[in-house]
Motif scaffolding. Structure first.
Motif, PDB file in Angstrom:
ATOM      1  N   ARG A 171      10.679 -32.191 -22.597  1.00 29.95           N
ATOM      2  CA  ARG A 171       9.435 -32.589 -22.071  1.00 29.95           C
ATOM      3  C   ARG A 171       9.672 -32.827 -20.558  1.00 29.95           C
ATOM      4  NH1 ARG A 171       6.544 -32.616 -25.949  1.00 29.95           N
ATOM      5  NH2 ARG A 171       7.724 -32.774 -27.743  1.00 29.95           N
ATOM      6  N   ILE A 172       8.646 -32.761 -19.955  1.00 31.57           N
ATOM      7  CA  ILE A 172       8.536 -32.773 -18.584  1.00 31.57           C
ATOM      8  C   ILE A 172       7.192 -33.711 -18.395  1.00 31.57           C
ATOM      9  CG2 ILE A 172       9.707 -30.933 -17.783  1.00 31.57           C
ATOM     10  CD1 ILE A 172       7.139 -29.849 -16.875  1.00 31.57           C
ATOM     11  N   PRO A 173       7.091 -34.770 -17.312  1.00 36.23           N
ATOM     12  CA  PRO A 173       5.958 -35.329 -16.991  1.00 36.23           C
ATOM     13  C   PRO A 173       4.730 -34.592 -16.529  1.00 36.23           C
ATOM     14  CG  PRO A 173       7.788 -36.050 -15.546  1.00 36.23           C
ATOM     15  CD  PRO A 173       8.243 -35.129 -16.126  1.00 36.23           C
ATOM     16  N   VAL A 174       3.413 -34.984 -16.801  1.00 35.63           N
ATOM     17  CA  VAL A 174       2.278 -34.456 -16.300  1.00 35.63           C
ATOM     18  C   VAL A 174       2.107 -34.681 -14.942  1.00 35.63           C
ATOM     19  CG1 VAL A 174      -0.051 -34.115 -16.832  1.00 35.63           C
ATOM     20  CG2 VAL A 174       1.396 -34.820 -19.069  1.00 35.63           C
ATOM     21  N   PRO A 175       1.842 -33.705 -14.296  1.00 43.66           N
ATOM     22  CA  PRO A 175       1.387 -33.701 -12.705  1.00 43.66           C
ATOM     23  C   PRO A 175       0.277 -34.392 -12.421  1.00 43.66           C
ATOM     24  CG  PRO A 175       0.972 -31.519 -13.217  1.00 43.66           C
ATOM     25  CD  PRO A 175       1.278 -32.264 -14.528  1.00 43.66           C
ATOM     26  N   VAL A 176      -0.154 -35.588 -12.978  1.00 40.52           N
ATOM     27  CA  VAL A 176      -1.081 -36.438 -12.687  1.00 40.52           C
ATOM     28  C   VAL A 176      -1.129 -37.054 -11.317  1.00 40.52           C
ATOM     29  CG1 VAL A 176      -1.851 -37.268 -14.952  1.00 40.52           C
ATOM     30  CG2 VAL A 176      -0.165 -38.391 -13.933  1.00 40.52           C
ATOM     31  N   LYS A 177      -2.280 -37.340 -10.673  1.00 39.90           N
ATOM     32  CA  LYS A 177      -2.252 -37.746  -9.313  1.00 39.90           C
ATOM     33  C   LYS A 177      -0.857 -38.764  -9.047  1.00 39.90           C
ATOM     34  CE  LYS A 177      -5.439 -38.698  -5.984  1.00 39.90           C
ATOM     35  NZ  LYS A 177      -6.868 -38.967  -5.535  1.00 39.90           N
ATOM     36  N   GLY A 178      -0.218 -38.322  -7.930  1.00 35.00           N
ATOM     37  CA  GLY A 178       0.871 -39.013  -7.541  1.00 35.00           C
ATOM     38  C   GLY A 178       2.186 -38.772  -8.152  1.00 35.00           C
ATOM     39  N   GLN A 179       2.167 -38.025  -9.221  1.00 30.46           N
ATOM     40  CA  GLN A 179       3.554 -37.326 -10.041  1.00 30.46           C
ATOM     41  C   GLN A 179       3.777 -35.985  -9.810  1.00 30.46           C
ATOM     42  OE1 GLN A 179       5.512 -39.544 -12.068  1.00 30.46           O
ATOM     43  NE2 GLN A 179       4.326 -40.967 -10.803  1.00 30.46           N
ATOM     44  N   GLU A 181       5.349 -34.354  -7.489  1.00 31.80           N
ATOM     45  CA  GLU A 181       6.480 -33.673  -7.290  1.00 31.80           C
ATOM     46  C   GLU A 181       7.812 -34.249  -8.377  1.00 31.80           C
ATOM     47  OE1 GLU A 181       7.490 -32.155  -4.599  1.00 31.80           O
ATOM     48  OE2 GLU A 181       5.423 -32.070  -3.827  1.00 31.80           O
ATOM     49  N   VAL A 182       7.237 -35.207  -9.327  1.00 32.55           N
ATOM     50  CA  VAL A 182       8.242 -35.474 -10.117  1.00 32.55           C
ATOM     51  C   VAL A 182       8.261 -34.404 -11.275  1.00 32.55           C
ATOM     52  CG1 VAL A 182       8.712 -37.498 -11.905  1.00 32.55           C
ATOM     53  CG2 VAL A 182       7.693 -37.932  -9.698  1.00 32.55           C
ATOM     54  N   SER A 183       6.943 -33.956 -11.483  1.00 31.77           N
ATOM     55  CA  SER A 183       6.913 -32.997 -12.356  1.00 31.77           C
ATOM     56  C   SER A 183       7.557 -31.560 -11.997  1.00 31.77           C
ATOM     57  CB  SER A 183       5.216 -32.782 -12.664  1.00 31.77           C
ATOM     58  OG  SER A 183       4.974 -31.772 -13.759  1.00 31.77           O
ATOM     59  N   TYR A 184       7.188 -31.143 -10.828  1.00 28.32           N
ATOM     60  CA  TYR A 184       7.988 -29.973 -10.364  1.00 28.32           C
ATOM     61  C   TYR A 184       9.533 -29.938 -10.420  1.00 28.32           C
ATOM     62  CZ  TYR A 184       3.371 -29.908  -7.885  1.00 28.32           C
ATOM     63  OH  TYR A 184       2.040 -29.653  -7.581  1.00 28.32           O
ATOM     64  N   ASP A 185      10.054 -31.416  -9.910  1.00 21.77           N
ATOM     65  CA  ASP A 185      11.469 -31.505  -9.681  1.00 21.77           C
ATOM     66  C   ASP A 185      11.904 -31.480 -11.292  1.00 21.77           C
ATOM     67  OD1 ASP A 185      11.341 -31.432  -7.203  1.00 21.77           O
ATOM     68  OD2 ASP A 185      11.483 -33.503  -7.119  1.00 21.77           O
ATOM     69  N   ALA A 186      11.378 -32.028 -12.205  1.00 23.74           N
ATOM     70  CA  ALA A 186      11.614 -32.145 -13.639  1.00 23.74           C
ATOM     71  C   ALA A 186      11.728 -30.748 -14.049  1.00 23.74           C
ATOM     72  CB  ALA A 186      10.895 -32.874 -14.628  1.00 23.74           C
ATOM     73  N   ILE A 223       3.519 -22.826 -12.901  1.00 26.47           N
ATOM     74  CA  ILE A 223       3.634 -21.655 -13.427  1.00 26.47           C
ATOM     75  C   ILE A 223       4.581 -20.611 -12.560  1.00 26.47           C
ATOM     76  CG2 ILE A 223       2.170 -19.272 -13.774  1.00 26.47           C
ATOM     77  CD1 ILE A 223      -0.097 -21.350 -14.977  1.00 26.47           C
ATOM     78  N   GLN A 224       4.350 -20.981 -11.075  1.00 32.00           N
ATOM     79  CA  GLN A 224       5.056 -20.067 -10.274  1.00 32.00           C
ATOM     80  C   GLN A 224       6.679 -20.322 -10.489  1.00 32.00           C
ATOM     81  OE1 GLN A 224       3.181 -21.437  -6.639  1.00 32.00           O
ATOM     82  NE2 GLN A 224       1.272 -19.856  -7.233  1.00 32.00           N
ATOM     83  N   ILE A 225       6.966 -21.640 -10.625  1.00 31.87           N
ATOM     84  CA  ILE A 225       8.425 -22.060 -10.845  1.00 31.87           C
ATOM     85  C   ILE A 225       8.958 -21.431 -12.194  1.00 31.87           C
ATOM     86  CG2 ILE A 225       9.998 -23.747 -11.436  1.00 31.87           C
ATOM     87  CD1 ILE A 225       8.049 -25.565  -9.749  1.00 31.87           C
ATOM     88  N   CYS A 226       7.999 -21.169 -12.984  1.00 35.11           N
ATOM     89  CA  CYS A 226       8.311 -20.373 -14.251  1.00 35.11           C
ATOM     90  C   CYS A 226       8.786 -18.878 -14.112  1.00 35.11           C
ATOM     91  CB  CYS A 226       7.410 -20.962 -15.556  1.00 35.11           C
ATOM     92  SG  CYS A 226       7.536 -22.352 -16.095  1.00 35.11           S
TER      93      CYS A 226
END
Ligand SMILES: *Cc1c(COP(=O)(O)O)cnc(C)c1O
Length: 423
Positions: A171-179, A181-186, A223-226
């Motif tokens: 699982r990765i975090p949902v890219p909700v507001k403020g999160q 970069e955390v989501s992309y990095d995960a 999606i681009q990362i994938c």
């Protein structure tokens, strides 16, 4: 015996602890956005009966299409046979889906649409002789209750008894507001350290998590990362599809196309259970071979049921009328007005709107669980007041049929405001 007594003698309901739950309400008829119980009490169906019914109950246009199909060809096996309703559904969907979607596969419900997508992602790499067995999913995702769909789901109520028996999901975090970069990095980290086959997500709105929303730009980035890493992307539009977000599909907001899309719920306007998984030509081609073992050995007896197809065609007709598009815009504007009105209320944490979907989070003193005490209090209050709403913990959401009148909407809003004062 009353219907309730007979029900408790014979029936086992979904998501229900029968020892502590209240008796279910026996509904005897429905019309438009309204339902009536056996005592003729009226309810406004403010969640479109679990998000399936955008055009109203007992819709005559869809019913006529179903009757016509039932008396022409009700069903025929789809192995070795085909029929016009299935082909027409495919042609209609090709016109409205993202351009890269080229093949459609029928099944019966949202969970099976997801099951098919996950199996295809895993077998795609098997067929190519590449070992990729991990599926990536969001935290608090909901993708259904069959085994692979459940594995991809992150809400513990649904899955805790089966831990340790699942396919490999990270699982990765949902890219909700403020999160974001955390989501992309995960995502990058997971892809680097595991053999990832696919990434499944609910685009823009996580329904069962309580209508959690995030931005199209963030999803495009994921999606681009994938794409860069050849990880297949699966958009689970089972809830968001067919107008709920204000566009036909949530992916219409996103500047990147997925490899697969899962559809169900509103597909047949809430009439016949049916689902579809769609694919790019490239995914299909990985199964296209002289070797029979590379075929997709998955099917359901009722695959592409002609009656379901006729219901889907009638539903798409209705969705594409100017009247329905105007209804969607009208409800969206109405929701935005209500959001403005209540978002600064001292008992409101946040309110959010996308298309016909509205959600408000209510402050509570204790940590609210999915089926906690505030949820029960709210639910009972709504039912007493003749409004069908199913809060998720302290989150109340509205997902009305598009034909709901302004007057009915105002009653739903007023009932929610009263509920906020009450809890
Ligand atoms: C409801 C839902 C499912 C499961 O669909 P069922 O028809 O209940 O099996 C899957 N994914 C999403 C996003 C859903 O909302």
């Amino acid at each position: 015996m009353t219907l309730q007594e007979k029900d408790s003698q014979y029936l086992w309901h979904p998501y229900t602890q029968h020892k502590t739950s209240q008796t279910p309400i026996a509904i005897s008829r429905g019309e438009g956005a309204l339902l009536w119980d056996e005592n003729n009490k009226e309810y406004i169906d403010a969640i479109a009966s679990w998000w399936v019914n955008p055009f109203g109950h007992s819709n005559k246009f869809i019913a006529d299409a179903i009757y016509k199909q039932l008396t022409t060809l009700e069903h025929v096996l789809f192995g070795g046979f085909t029929h016009e309703p299935a082909i027409k559904v495919a042609e209609r969907l090709m016109k409205i889906l993202p351009k890269n979607q080229q093949k459609i596969f029928f099944s019966d419900n949202g969970s099976t649409a997801v099951e098919v997508a996950i199996k295809v992602a895993l077998q795609y790499f098997f067929n190519k002789g590449e070992k990729r067995t991990t599926i990536i999913a969001f935290e608090n995702a909901f993708h259904g209750d069959t085994f692979a769909a459940m594995a991809a789901s992150g809400i513990s109520f649904y899955t805790q008894a089966f831990q340790g028996m699942f396919i490999d999901v990270i699982r990765i975090p949902v890219p909700v507001k403020g999160q974001e970069e955390v989501s992309y990095d995960a995502l990058k980290e997971v892809i680097q350290n595991h053999n990832c086959a696919g990434f499944i997500f609910e685009p823009l709105v996580q329904g069962a998590a309580g209508m959690v929303m995030y931005e199209p730009e963030s999803l495009a980035k994921l999606i681009q990362i994938c794409n860069k890493n050849k990880v297949l992307t699966i958009a689970d539009e089972v809830m968001t599809g067919f107008g709920k977000t204000g566009k036909t599909f949530a992916m219409d907001y996103v500047d990147a196309d997925p490899d697969m899309i899962c559809l169900s719920k509103a597909l047949t306007g809430g009439t016949i259970p049916m689902a579809i998984t769609t694919f790019t030509q490239e995914v299909f081609d990985a199964f296209y071979d002289d070797d029979i073992n590379k075929a997709l050995f998955h099917g359901h007896t009722f695959t592409a049921n002609p009656t379901g197809c006729a219901a889907a065609l009638a539903s798409i007709d209705l969705l594409q009328t100017d009247e329905m598009q105007t209804n969607i815009d009208r409800i969206n504007k109405s929701h935005l007005g209500f959001q403005k009105k209540i978002e600064n209320h001292p008992k409101v944490i946040t309110a959010r709107t996308l298309g016909v979907i509205f959600a408000v989070e209510i402050k509570s003193d204790s940590e609210e669980s999915y089926y906690g005490s505030m949820r029960t209090k709210l639910y009972n209050f709504f039912i007493e007041n003749g409004v069908v709403l199913r809060p998720v913990g302290n989150i109340v959401y509205i997902l009305p049929p598009y034909i709901m009148t302004d007057e009915q909407l105002q009653k739903v809003y007023a009932t929610i405001e009263a509920a906020i004062e009450m809890v």
